[in-house]
Write a protein that holds these residues in place. Structure first.
Motif: not given
Length: 115
Positions: A61-65, A74-77, A82-86, A92-97
């Motif tokens: 689980r990375t987020h409630r949804g 792969e990694g955290i960004e 700089h207001t949220a983690y991804l 994947l091209d786009e990170p997830v919440p």
């Protein structure tokens, strides 16, 4: 019996994917969607909680949804402001919440995967 796949039924058409093809699950309103790295998606009748109960060993689980495939982490960004983690997932091209409270568990997983 252990599930090894997910499926979507629309009328007479049924689409089934092996669970190993799923990059992440995302819940929005009353629906959960499964996404593959190639961008394909399925809308499921399962809840995120049911998927986590059935496939918790394969997903984190990375987020409630959001549930992400452990082997693709792969990694955290941060977002640009700089207001949220991804969370970056391989392929994947786009990170997830990534929720702030899930960051320690995800960092631990990244360390385990690197070992």
């Amino acid at each position: 019996m252990t599930r090894t796949s997910i499926q979507q039924s629309m009328g007479r058409k049924r689409t089934e994917w092996p669970i190993t093809d799923v990059a992440y699950f995302s819940a929005s309103h009353k629906y959960v969607s499964a996404y593959r790295a190639d961008g394909a998606s399925l809308i499921l009748t399962d809840t995120l909680q049911e998927l986590e109960a059935d496939f918790g060993a394969l997903f984190i689980r990375t987020h409630r949804g959001t549930l992400a495939a452990r082997h693709l982490v792969e990694g955290i960004e941060h977002n640009q402001a700089h207001t949220a983690y991804l969370l970056r997932l391989k392929g994947l091209d786009e990170p997830v919440p990534l929720a702030r409270r899930e960051v320690p568990r995800v960092r631990e997983l990244i360390r385990e995967l690197a070992a």
